[in-house]
Scaffold this active site. Structure first.
Site, PDB file in Angstrom:
ATOM      1  N   GLU A 285       0.827  -1.210   0.000  1.00  0.00           N
ATOM      2  CA  GLU A 285       0.000   0.000   0.000  1.00  0.00           C
ATOM      3  C   GLU A 285       0.864   1.264   0.000  1.00  0.00           C
ATOM      4  OE1 GLU A 285      -4.285  -0.590   1.797  1.00  0.00           O
ATOM      5  OE2 GLU A 285      -3.140   0.655   3.163  1.00  0.00           O
ATOM      6  N   HIS A 314       7.182 -27.576   0.178  1.00  0.00           N
ATOM      7  CA  HIS A 314       6.470 -28.645  -0.527  1.00  0.00           C
ATOM      8  C   HIS A 314       5.426 -28.060  -1.467  1.00  0.00           C
ATOM      9  CE1 HIS A 314       8.257 -31.582   2.290  1.00  0.00           C
ATOM     10  NE2 HIS A 314       8.220 -30.538   3.095  1.00  0.00           N
ATOM     11  N   LYS A 428     -13.645   1.568  -2.430  1.00  0.00           N
ATOM     12  CA  LYS A 428     -14.463   1.778  -1.223  1.00  0.00           C
ATOM     13  C   LYS A 428     -15.653   2.682  -1.543  1.00  0.00           C
ATOM     14  CE  LYS A 428     -10.635   1.683   2.138  1.00  0.00           C
ATOM     15  NZ  LYS A 428      -9.944   2.480   3.152  1.00  0.00           N
TER      16      LYS A 428
HETATM   17  O1  PA5 Z   1      -3.339   1.652   6.088  1.00  0.00           O
HETATM   18  C1  PA5 Z   1      -4.419   2.152   5.853  1.00  0.00           C
HETATM   19  O2  PA5 Z   1      -4.585   3.378   5.830  1.00  0.00           O
HETATM   20  C2  PA5 Z   1      -5.628   1.287   5.588  1.00  0.00           C
HETATM   21  O3  PA5 Z   1      -5.307  -0.048   5.531  1.00  0.00           O
HETATM   22  C3  PA5 Z   1      -6.671   1.481   6.690  1.00  0.00           C
HETATM   23  O4  PA5 Z   1      -6.082   1.180   7.914  1.00  0.00           O
HETATM   24  C4  PA5 Z   1      -7.895   0.605   6.453  1.00  0.00           C
HETATM   25  O5  PA5 Z   1      -8.459   0.893   5.217  1.00  0.00           O
HETATM   26  C5  PA5 Z   1      -8.919   0.801   7.559  1.00  0.00           C
HETATM   27  O6  PA5 Z   1      -9.258   2.153   7.656  1.00  0.00           O
HETATM   28  P1  PA5 Z   1      -9.988   2.723   8.932  1.00  0.00           P
HETATM   29  O7  PA5 Z   1      -9.040   2.659  10.071  1.00  0.00           O
HETATM   30  O8  PA5 Z   1     -10.312   4.131   8.562  1.00  0.00           O
HETATM   31  O9  PA5 Z   1     -11.196   1.899   9.157  1.00  0.00           O
END
Ligand code: PA5
Length: 453
Positions: A285, A314, A428
């Site tokens: 990410e 394996h 999203k």
């Molecule tokens: O690293 C990030 O920003 C994302 O993975 C968020 O943590 C994830 O989408 C969850 O978001 P939130 O904490 O707003 O529910």
């Protein structure tokens, strides 16, 4: 790095893997001015309040631990962490790596994926009267988390009555923004802040990770001390020999530049598999980006892959040995397990496996690991090793913080924003639109259009 965690990179050299992909120390040294510039830039961004994750290991945990003690005294026995992505993966990583002696508090469970079967089984298996739910969402708008919150709340209301339900829920969210924060007051929930200047995947040492870990009775001081030790070096040491975060970033950057587009983190400890999941999110990410900081299209990133030693010997190792030359295998090793088991000496064992007699499982595992490492080196495949002496809290804190810094340094070298995630936002929004959120109709239209093609 730390006294019980070290990095070993001999398997990356051009003498082992050839000059095309090999990473020699001279090439790393040539990168040093850029690494030091990146290190200083990150330090500046921390000082000016932009990169809160760098300060997060300074969290004062005394009050939090007292609060957790109160919850234990109130009779809570289980805790369910409701959260997804950065709001859950770090917590799960530390908890799964924890030794039994490090978890004397509430039994932890995670509700992250919205597979209805998993959630029903989890809720059915809990004694709701003694269960505390932590609703963790920085934005407060994450559909999965908010949906699971209401399902759990409904169950708790049925079990303990509406007048008692709120004391079973704790909100961990932005101090002011989002749709969870207003519920804190209207429902009378206990709550903790997620610092606005720390992104989800960098938030393990904020309340996101520390609240559930405190409830579990985890030794937070040792965890944070390990993170601080690595931070001191990562921010201030200007040589590769001393600064492991810079050495790791140099290696990964040079491997990527040489076309090694995938990093396989292969853990030879079941307890560290969730840590590999945490790493995958952090790496993917943060570094998978379409444009650089000037807005030019770059489409960079490296695909992180999770592998499980010895099981994947394996399964996946055939590909790593003989498939495309696009992978670096980074072994996560543990020398001393929490326990060990000995294979009995048994005279009736066939001769071909007599040498197993009296061996411990760890001895067998280490032999399998050494075999795979040697075979990959023989095949000229890049490998490196992160070796824990034991899975102690300090070493885990150091590991987590080190990878956060490596990721941030990679962002500097690649000249990208490692702290945003524009690529996951659209999906999203489309989901919100499809579920009928007012104002999101245009996003629903995107799904309808692409499905009809
Ligand atoms: O690293 C990030 O920003 C994302 O993975 C968020 O943590 C994830 O989408 C969850 O978001 P939130 O904490 O707003 O529910």
């Amino acid at each position: 790095m730390l006294k019980n965690l070290r990095y070993e990179r001999a398997g990356l050299g051009s003498d082992v893997v050839g000059s095309e992909v090999g990473v020699d120390q001279a090439a790393c040294e040539a990168l040093l001015p850029r690494l030091n510039a990146g290190r200083r830039a990150l330090g500046e961004r921390y000082k000016n309040g932009e990169l809160g994750f760098i300060g997060s290991p300074d969290h004062d945990v005394k009050e939090l631990q007292q609060w957790a003690q109160t919850k234990r005294e109130q009779g809570f026995k289980d805790q369910v962490v409701i959260g997804i992505g950065g709001s859950n993966l770090g917590t799960r990583a530390i908890l799964d790596a924890a030794r039994q002696e490090d978890c004397s508090g509430l039994r932890p469970h995670c509700a992250e994926n919205i597979d209805p079967t998993t959630i029903k089984r989890l809720l059915d298996g809990l004694t709701l009267e003694t269960t505390l739910f932590l609703v963790i969402t920085k934005s407060g708008t994450t559909l999965e988390t908010m949906g699971l919150f209401w399902i759990a709340y409904d169950r708790v209301v049925k079990a303990v009555g509406e007048e008692n339900a709120s004391r079973h829920f704790v909100a961990i969210t932005d101090p002011t923004a989002g749709s969870l924060r207003p519920l804190v007051e209207s429902m009378g929930l206990d709550s903790f802040d997620v610092p606005p200047n720390v992104g989800g995947r960098f938030s393990v040492f904020t309340n996101v990770g520390l609240v559930p870990l405190a409830l579990a009775g985890y030794p937070l001081e040792e965890l944070l001390e390990g993170a601080r030790t690595v931070r001191e070096s990562a921010l201030h040491d200007d040589t590769l020999a001393k600064n492991v975060a810079m050495q790791l970033a140099a290696d990964q950057y040079l491997l990527c530049s040489a076309g090694i587009s995938q990093v396989v983190m292969m853990s030879y400890s079941d307890q560290m598999l969730s840590m590999v999941d945490w790493f995958r999110q952090l790496w993917a990410e943060s570094l998978g980006k379409a444009v650089n900081r000037q807005g030019a299209e770059v489409n960079v990133g490296q695909t992180p892959i999770k592998a499980w030693g010895v099981v994947d010997q394996h399964s996946q190792v055939q590909l790593y040995m003989e498939g495309p030359r696009d992978k670096h295998v980074l072994f996560v090793e543990v020398n001393e397990f929490e326990v060990d088991l000995r294979i009995p000496e048994y005279p009736k064992l066939p001769e071909s496996i007599q040498h197993l007699s009296g061996r411990t499982l760890n001895e067998v595992l280490q032999a399998e690991l050494a075999g795979t490492r040697a075979a990959l080196r023989q095949a000229g495949r890049p490998t490196s090793r992160l070796i824990f002496e034991r899975l102690e809290p300090g070493a885990l804190g150091g590991f987590v913080f080190c990878w956060e810094m490596v990721t941030a340094l990679m962002g500097e070298l690649l000249d990208i924003d490692a702290f945003d995630q524009p690529g996951v936002e659209l999906g999203k929004k489309v989901a919100h639109g499809l579920l009928g959120r007012p104002g999101f109709e245009k996003y629903a239209a995107i799904a309808n259009f692409s499905e009809s093609k």
